[in-house]
Design a protein around this motif. Structure first.
Motif, PDB file in Angstrom:
ATOM      1  N   THR A  74       0.788  -1.123   0.019  1.00 23.88           N
ATOM      2  CA  THR A  74      -0.142   0.008   0.059  1.00 23.88           C
ATOM      3  C   THR A  74       0.554   1.150   0.017  1.00 23.88           C
ATOM      4  OG1 THR A  74      -1.774  -1.167   1.211  1.00 23.88           O
ATOM      5  CG2 THR A  74      -1.761   1.333   1.490  1.00 23.88           C
ATOM      6  N   SER A  75       0.324   2.256  -0.827  1.00 22.25           N
ATOM      7  CA  SER A  75       1.160   3.620  -0.627  1.00 22.25           C
ATOM      8  C   SER A  75       0.066   4.627  -0.951  1.00 22.25           C
ATOM      9  CB  SER A  75       2.228   3.505  -1.531  1.00 22.25           C
ATOM     10  OG  SER A  75       3.174   4.569  -1.303  1.00 22.25           O
ATOM     11  N   ILE A  76       0.235   5.682  -0.130  1.00 21.56           N
ATOM     12  CA  ILE A  76      -0.767   6.784  -0.682  1.00 21.56           C
ATOM     13  C   ILE A  76       0.475   7.850  -0.667  1.00 21.56           C
ATOM     14  CG2 ILE A  76      -2.779   8.300   0.177  1.00 21.56           C
ATOM     15  CD1 ILE A  76      -2.347   5.208   1.983  1.00 21.56           C
ATOM     16  N   ASP A  77       0.543   8.368  -1.835  1.00 21.90           N
ATOM     17  CA  ASP A  77       1.762   9.419  -2.043  1.00 21.90           C
ATOM     18  C   ASP A  77       1.088  10.767  -2.561  1.00 21.90           C
ATOM     19  OD1 ASP A  77       2.932   7.018  -1.796  1.00 21.90           O
ATOM     20  OD2 ASP A  77       2.856   6.613  -3.970  1.00 21.90           O
ATOM     21  N   ILE A  78       1.701  12.006  -1.888  1.00 18.53           N
ATOM     22  CA  ILE A  78       1.335  13.244  -2.326  1.00 18.53           C
ATOM     23  C   ILE A  78       2.410  13.965  -2.948  1.00 18.53           C
ATOM     24  CG2 ILE A  78       0.788  15.361  -1.174  1.00 18.53           C
ATOM     25  CD1 ILE A  78      -1.021  13.891   0.763  1.00 18.53           C
ATOM     26  N   ASN A  79       2.209  14.701  -3.898  1.00 14.26           N
ATOM     27  CA  ASN A  79       3.257  15.351  -4.487  1.00 14.26           C
ATOM     28  C   ASN A  79       2.790  16.582  -4.626  1.00 14.26           C
ATOM     29  OD1 ASN A  79       4.980  16.807  -6.242  1.00 14.26           O
ATOM     30  ND2 ASN A  79       5.541  14.855  -7.244  1.00 14.26           N
ATOM     31  N   LEU A  80       3.120  17.690  -3.702  1.00 14.41           N
ATOM     32  CA  LEU A  80       2.613  19.123  -3.641  1.00 14.41           C
ATOM     33  C   LEU A  80       3.090  19.987  -4.929  1.00 14.41           C
ATOM     34  CD1 LEU A  80       3.226  19.812   0.185  1.00 14.41           C
ATOM     35  CD2 LEU A  80       0.989  19.409  -1.066  1.00 14.41           C
ATOM     36  N   ALA A  81       4.258  19.853  -5.403  1.00 13.63           N
ATOM     37  CA  ALA A  81       4.634  20.488  -6.540  1.00 13.63           C
ATOM     38  C   ALA A  81       3.860  19.965  -7.648  1.00 13.63           C
ATOM     39  CB  ALA A  81       6.139  20.345  -6.746  1.00 13.63           C
ATOM     40  N   ARG A  82       3.534  18.994  -7.952  1.00  9.92           N
ATOM     41  CA  ARG A  82       2.680  18.431  -9.175  1.00  9.92           C
ATOM     42  C   ARG A  82       1.211  18.411  -8.982  1.00  9.92           C
ATOM     43  NH1 ARG A  82       4.650  15.490 -13.398  1.00  9.92           N
ATOM     44  NH2 ARG A  82       2.595  14.784 -13.687  1.00  9.92           N
ATOM     45  N   LYS A  83       1.089  18.754  -7.677  1.00 10.94           N
ATOM     46  CA  LYS A  83      -0.455  18.644  -7.083  1.00 10.94           C
ATOM     47  C   LYS A  83      -1.121  17.451  -7.374  1.00 10.94           C
ATOM     48  CE  LYS A  83      -0.861  23.862  -8.262  1.00 10.94           C
ATOM     49  NZ  LYS A  83       0.142  24.557  -8.623  1.00 10.94           N
ATOM     50  N   GLU A  84      -0.530  16.594  -7.015  1.00  9.69           N
ATOM     51  CA  GLU A  84      -1.058  15.076  -7.410  1.00  9.69           C
ATOM     52  C   GLU A  84      -1.145  14.305  -6.028  1.00  9.69           C
ATOM     53  OE1 GLU A  84      -0.350  14.814 -12.152  1.00  9.69           O
ATOM     54  OE2 GLU A  84       1.178  13.921 -10.913  1.00  9.69           O
ATOM     55  N   MET A  85      -2.057  13.442  -6.032  1.00  8.72           N
ATOM     56  CA  MET A  85      -1.740  12.203  -5.074  1.00  8.72           C
ATOM     57  C   MET A  85      -2.106  11.057  -5.697  1.00  8.72           C
ATOM     58  SD  MET A  85      -4.052  12.075  -1.665  1.00  8.72           S
ATOM     59  CE  MET A  85      -5.050  10.793  -1.394  1.00  8.72           C
ATOM     60  N   VAL A  86      -1.490   9.951  -5.459  1.00 14.29           N
ATOM     61  CA  VAL A  86      -1.615   8.726  -6.138  1.00 14.29           C
ATOM     62  C   VAL A  86      -1.999   7.517  -4.967  1.00 14.29           C
ATOM     63  CG1 VAL A  86      -0.129   6.703  -7.082  1.00 14.29           C
ATOM     64  CG2 VAL A  86      -0.151   9.050  -7.786  1.00 14.29           C
ATOM     65  N   ILE A  87      -2.906   6.830  -5.075  1.00 15.77           N
ATOM     66  CA  ILE A  87      -3.299   5.748  -4.032  1.00 15.77           C
ATOM     67  C   ILE A  87      -3.321   4.498  -4.824  1.00 15.77           C
ATOM     68  CG2 ILE A  87      -5.327   4.870  -2.613  1.00 15.77           C
ATOM     69  CD1 ILE A  87      -6.283   7.637  -2.548  1.00 15.77           C
ATOM     70  N   LEU A  88      -2.288   3.629  -4.139  1.00 12.60           N
ATOM     71  CA  LEU A  88      -2.115   2.295  -4.608  1.00 12.60           C
ATOM     72  C   LEU A  88      -2.248   1.216  -3.233  1.00 12.60           C
ATOM     73  CD1 LEU A  88       1.001   2.695  -6.685  1.00 12.60           C
ATOM     74  CD2 LEU A  88      -1.057   2.061  -7.549  1.00 12.60           C
ATOM     75  N   GLY A  89      -2.990   0.033  -3.824  1.00  8.63           N
ATOM     76  CA  GLY A  89      -3.017  -0.890  -2.671  1.00  8.63           C
ATOM     77  C   GLY A  89      -3.977  -0.909  -1.426  1.00  8.63           C
ATOM     78  N   THR A  90      -5.030   0.142  -1.431  1.00  8.00           N
ATOM     79  CA  THR A  90      -5.863   0.222  -0.722  1.00  8.00           C
ATOM     80  C   THR A  90      -7.122   0.950  -1.244  1.00  8.00           C
ATOM     81  OG1 THR A  90      -6.726   1.322   1.560  1.00  8.00           O
ATOM     82  CG2 THR A  90      -5.066   2.615   0.314  1.00  8.00           C
ATOM     83  N   GLN A  91      -8.442   0.350  -0.692  1.00  5.27           N
ATOM     84  CA  GLN A  91      -9.608   0.663  -1.450  1.00  5.27           C
ATOM     85  C   GLN A  91     -10.452   1.761  -0.248  1.00  5.27           C
ATOM     86  OE1 GLN A  91     -11.725  -2.045  -4.060  1.00  5.27           O
ATOM     87  NE2 GLN A  91     -10.045  -3.439  -3.594  1.00  5.27           N
ATOM     88  N   TYR A  92      -9.833   1.617   0.704  1.00  6.60           N
ATOM     89  CA  TYR A  92     -10.671   2.474   1.787  1.00  6.60           C
ATOM     90  C   TYR A  92     -10.701   3.894   1.370  1.00  6.60           C
ATOM     91  CZ  TYR A  92     -11.867   4.542   6.341  1.00  6.60           C
ATOM     92  OH  TYR A  92     -12.320   5.297   7.273  1.00  6.60           O
ATOM     93  N   ALA A  93     -12.221   4.171   1.402  1.00  2.83           N
ATOM     94  CA  ALA A  93     -12.372   5.605   0.552  1.00  2.83           C
ATOM     95  C   ALA A  93     -12.033   6.779   1.621  1.00  2.83           C
ATOM     96  CB  ALA A  93     -13.655   5.704   0.078  1.00  2.83           C
ATOM     97  N   GLY A  94     -11.964   6.449   2.736  1.00  2.00           N
ATOM     98  CA  GLY A  94     -11.417   7.546   3.538  1.00  2.00           C
ATOM     99  C   GLY A  94      -9.993   8.360   3.331  1.00  2.00           C
ATOM    100  N   GLU A  95      -9.229   7.361   2.700  1.00  2.00           N
ATOM    101  CA  GLU A  95      -7.741   7.992   2.244  1.00  2.00           C
ATOM    102  C   GLU A  95      -7.888   9.362   1.375  1.00  2.00           C
ATOM    103  OE1 GLU A  95      -5.207   6.704   3.524  1.00  2.00           O
ATOM    104  OE2 GLU A  95      -5.355   4.791   4.028  1.00  2.00           O
ATOM    105  N   MET A  96      -8.804   9.063   0.541  1.00  2.00           N
ATOM    106  CA  MET A  96      -8.902  10.265  -0.462  1.00  2.00           C
ATOM    107  C   MET A  96      -9.426  11.580   0.281  1.00  2.00           C
ATOM    108  SD  MET A  96     -11.046   8.484  -3.747  1.00  2.00           S
ATOM    109  CE  MET A  96     -12.283   7.637  -2.867  1.00  2.00           C
ATOM    110  N   LYS A  97     -10.516  11.355   1.067  1.00  2.00           N
ATOM    111  CA  LYS A  97     -10.980  12.536   1.962  1.00  2.00           C
ATOM    112  C   LYS A  97      -9.835  13.001   2.799  1.00  2.00           C
ATOM    113  CE  LYS A  97     -13.275  12.189   6.480  1.00  2.00           C
ATOM    114  NZ  LYS A  97     -14.038  13.420   6.572  1.00  2.00           N
ATOM    115  N   LYS A  98      -9.262  12.173   3.387  1.00  5.36           N
ATOM    116  CA  LYS A  98      -8.192  12.469   4.302  1.00  5.36           C
ATOM    117  C   LYS A  98      -7.007  13.000   3.814  1.00  5.36           C
ATOM    118  CE  LYS A  98      -9.991  13.106   8.385  1.00  5.36           C
ATOM    119  NZ  LYS A  98     -10.564  12.029   9.431  1.00  5.36           N
ATOM    120  N   GLY A  99      -6.428  12.600   2.571  1.00  6.63           N
ATOM    121  CA  GLY A  99      -5.559  13.014   1.712  1.00  6.63           C
ATOM    122  C   GLY A  99      -5.802  14.389   1.392  1.00  6.63           C
ATOM    123  N   LEU A 100      -6.866  14.547   1.028  1.00 11.71           N
ATOM    124  CA  LEU A 100      -7.348  15.948   0.544  1.00 11.71           C
ATOM    125  C   LEU A 100      -7.175  16.902   1.634  1.00 11.71           C
ATOM    126  CD1 LEU A 100     -10.194  15.490  -2.163  1.00 11.71           C
ATOM    127  CD2 LEU A 100      -7.885  16.073  -2.593  1.00 11.71           C
TER     128      LEU A 100
END
Ligand code: ADP
Ligand code: PEP
Ligand code: CA
Ligand code: MN
Length: 695
Positions: A309-335
């Motif tokens: 599992t990896s939840i990766d934030i790149n502030l310069a690219r303004k992007e986030m990548v989620i691999l290996g977890t489908q728990y939807a709360g990752e998106m909400k809490k990533g933002l």
């Protein structure tokens, strides 16, 4: 012979056909034609079944008059090219899905591959029209040639159909909610959250011990990004949501979420702010994009990867990548993490708190770690709900970051939490709950799905030292995600004036913190920085004991900057606006977990009522030993004897030992902060230190 005029077997002589079988006649007067004729129904326009079905669905009317199909734009070479709005949007979506290493592909098409759109008429806001509609055969082609269908900002009804049809484990419950499974992960994976460390973030962010930001480099981020994009492009279709964060119009952030599951798309539809059709037409380029390829693991041979599992934030690219977890709360809490970076840069404080407002405009914030009661207590039938989890406090007042709520629903009951109960209806996403296979009635007491995961986490434990921790957030984490307007007294737009009360929630499973105490500003800061709670987690079957958690700013998993930055801003705002701090224990009373009981929700509500009404501010107080907390002697509707925990424990020695044990844990945790300055001078820092437990 029947004479009722409906139908009858007529006499042989008159009605025998060539085969000698009697004809069926529906109307005795219609003797000439002798055909079956149903004149009870009005005639329909359709001549074929396909035509009939085409009548069922009316095309959405664009909210604004159709723009001239040819709008002007500037081509890459600087010359004026003529592109349509449709084409501009298509290029936008293509840019979001493009590989960074391959030159060709994907071919982006809007719309469901299963229902090719007709090529005629005006463009609608929801579908593109092509002269050659791709078919399934195109997908058997290689990656550069295949089509990726984009299901763009589908409605809840459309997402239901996608989920029920294509996603295993999706069902409609008796109240109309969509039941889904989040897979092996039923909670967040904080140890798999990584942030790209570059020149800027190295300087600006909080790194090292205690920080939630596990570093990764730009290259590794791109490897994971490519993995996610390739996975998404390999699918027949992906979901794209374009939505907003933050109800403060001046500081609104545009987010795009690219995901593979209708569940994820509906979850974010509910949780982010939903644009109007007009706003969607003018959406333009997003400020931030999430690539959620949660079904697909990261590659353990990739640098930095310690699990799948990896939840990766790149502030310069303004992007986030989620691999290996489908728990939807990752998106909400990533933002939320993103907002914890962007907002303080604008002198706005981002807060892990619920928020509501009384009839007279008095605003309260509810801080607390997961499961301490932010959602439950901010949802209050007598007050306006501004939001349950993520807020901003600016010079204008407070604003909710989100457009929905995410309630825990283990043991949910209609009697105790009617507003949340009633919000679980059509449109609501229910995660990992158990229901009756026939009636589809949900059994909120059933923890089977999330209990099973405890075993899985234990397997991870064996697999890698990195997972040698108890996953508090996953256990018993059944959830409901619904749009905020499903709560009847939601305050729309979700903004309010400056807060009057700052309520710090702790679920103290040790049972030694008082149900409520009034805090000085220094104490508020001390407890805010400590961010204490103690939940109960089963370590082995049958053995359960409380475990203390300290999470700076009641949300260390989401903060990006050093906690002292947020603390200084909170102190400054509380001082400026004269807010009062409170510590409320929503956990145990009369003993630790096992011997005592959790404080009744009804009592906590009376305590909160007294804070809101101002009566608690006027009460008389006594001071507790060790923590030096001011506790009231009386509160309407609450038995006075429970207000001082000392009265509720039968074993006085056990009480004193537990109190000292917790005090020691607080002291140890705070050692990490003693060298940090809070605010302009050392005065406040020293006072905050002195506001902790003394013994
Ligand atoms: N005294 C209490 N105060 C608040 N919540 C309580 C209390 N007793 C039990 N609970 C339960 O604890 C849970 C709190 O969860 P929730 O409000 O979702 O927390 P958060 O939003 O902070 O993560 C709910 O399931 C609620 O029913
Ligand atoms: C979504 C979450 O928030 P909370 O439990 O604070 O409501 C979470 O922690 O996964
Ligand atoms: Ca919550
Ligand atoms: Mn929360």
């Amino acid at each position: 012979m029947a004479e009722n005029g409906e139908f009858s077997f007529t006499s042989r002589a008159r009605s025998t056909g060539r085969n000698g079988l009697p004809r069926i006649q529906t109307n005795n007067n219609n003797k000439e034609t002798l055909v079956c004729h149903d004149d009870s129904a009005t005639p329909i326009k359709a001549k074929t079944i396909d035509e009939l079905h085409s009548l069922q669905k009316k095309r959405s009317t664009p909210s604004t008059p159709i723009k001239s199909p040819l709008a002007t734009g500037t081509a890459a070479d600087g010359s004026f090219a003529v592109i349509s709005e449709e084409e501009r949007q298509r290029q936008q979506l293509h840019a979001s899905l493009a590989s960074l290493t391959r030159e060709r592909g994907p071919k982006v098409v809007k719309g469901d591959p299963a229902t090719p759109r007709k090529v005629d008429g005006q463009p609608s806001t929801h579908s593109f029209h092509y002269t050659s509609t791709p078919t399934f055969d195109d997908n058997i082609s290689d990656s550069a040639l295949k089509f990726t269908h984009v299901l763009y900002n589908l409605s809840p009804a459309e997402l239901y159909e996608q989920a029920v049809k294509y996603e295993k484990g999706s069902f409609i419950t008796s109240s109309g909610a969509l039941a889904t499974l989040s897979g092996a992960k039923t909670g967040r994976s904080p140890r798999d959250k990584r942030v790209v460390k570059d020149e800027t973030t190295e300087r600006e962010l909080w790194w090292g011990k205690g920080s939630p930001n596990i570093e990764m480099d730009e290259h590794t981020f791109l490897v994971n990004r490519e993995r996610a994009v390739d996975y998404l492009n390999s699918l027949d279709k992906v979901f794209v949501n374009d939505q907003f964060l933050n109800w403060d119009p001046e500081h609104r952030i545009k987010v795009r979420i690219v995901s593979a599951r209708a569940y994820h798309s509906l979850f974010m539809h509910n949780m982010c702010i939903r644009p109007t059709s007009e706003e969607l037409e003018d959406f333009g380029t997003p400020d931030f994009t999430i690539y959620n390829a949660g079904q697909f693991p990261c590659n353990r041979y990739t640098h930095y990867m310690t699990s799948s599992t990896s939840i990766d934030i790149n502030l310069a690219r303004k992007e986030m990548v989620i691999l290996g977890t489908q728990y939807a709360g990752e998106m909400k809490k990533g933002l939320f993490s993103l907002m914890h970076y962007l907002m303080p840069k604008r002198q706005i404080l981002s807060l892990h708190s619920g928020c509501n407002m009384g009839k007279d405009g008095d605003v309260a914030l509810f801080f607390g770690l997961s499961g301490t009661g932010k959602t439950t207590l901010s949802t209050d039938h007598n007050r306006y709900l501004i939001g349950d989890d993520e807020h901003c406090w600016s010079d204008n007042g407070v604003s909710n970051i989100e457009g929905g709520c995410y309630a825990k629903c283990i043991d949910l009951s209609r009697e105790k939490e009617p507003d949340i109960w009633n919000a679980i209806k059509f449109g609501t996403v229910l995660e990992n709950i158990v229901f009756d296979e026939h009636t589809r009635e949900v059994d909120y007491l059933d923890k089977s799905v999330t209990v099973l995961i405890k075993v899985l986490n234990f397997t991870y434990y064996l697999e890698s030292y990195h997972h040698a921790y108890w996953d508090f957030t996953a256990a018993e984490n059944t959830r409901a995600a619904y749009p905020i307007e499903y709560i009847p007294n939601a305050k729309i737009p979700c903004v309010g004036p400056h807060p009057k009360n700052i309520i710090l929630l702790a679920c103290d499973a040790f049972g030694v913190l008082p149900p409520v105490s009034k805090l000085s500003l220094e104490q508020t800061m001390y407890h805010f920085i400590s961010g204490y709670t103690a939940l109960v987690a089963g370590t082995e079957e049958g053995v359960k004991e409380p475990r203390a958690t300290f999470s700076a700013c009641f949300g260390a998993a989401f903060i990006m900057l050093n906690p002292t930055k947020y603390a200084a801003m909170l102190a400054e705002k509380m001082q400026k606006h004269g807010a009062t701090g409170w510590l409320v224990n929503t956990g145990w009373s009369g003993g630790s977990y096992g011997s005592g009981n959790r404080i009744k929700l009804a009592f906590t509500r009376r305590i909160i009522d007294a804070i809101h009404s101002g009566t608690l501010l006027e009460a008389s107080y006594t001071k507790t030993p060790v923590f030096g907390l001011e506790i009231p002697t009386e509160i309407e509707g609450v038995p006075s004897e429970i207000l001082d925990p000392e009265n509720t424990w039968s074993d006085m020695k056990a009480y004193k030992d537990t109190l000292l044990k917790l005090g020691t844990l607080f002291k140890k945790n705070f050692e990490g902060f003693v060298n940090h300055k809070i605010g302009e001078d050392n005065k406040l820092t020293d006072e905050i230190l002195a506001a902790g437990p003394l013994f």
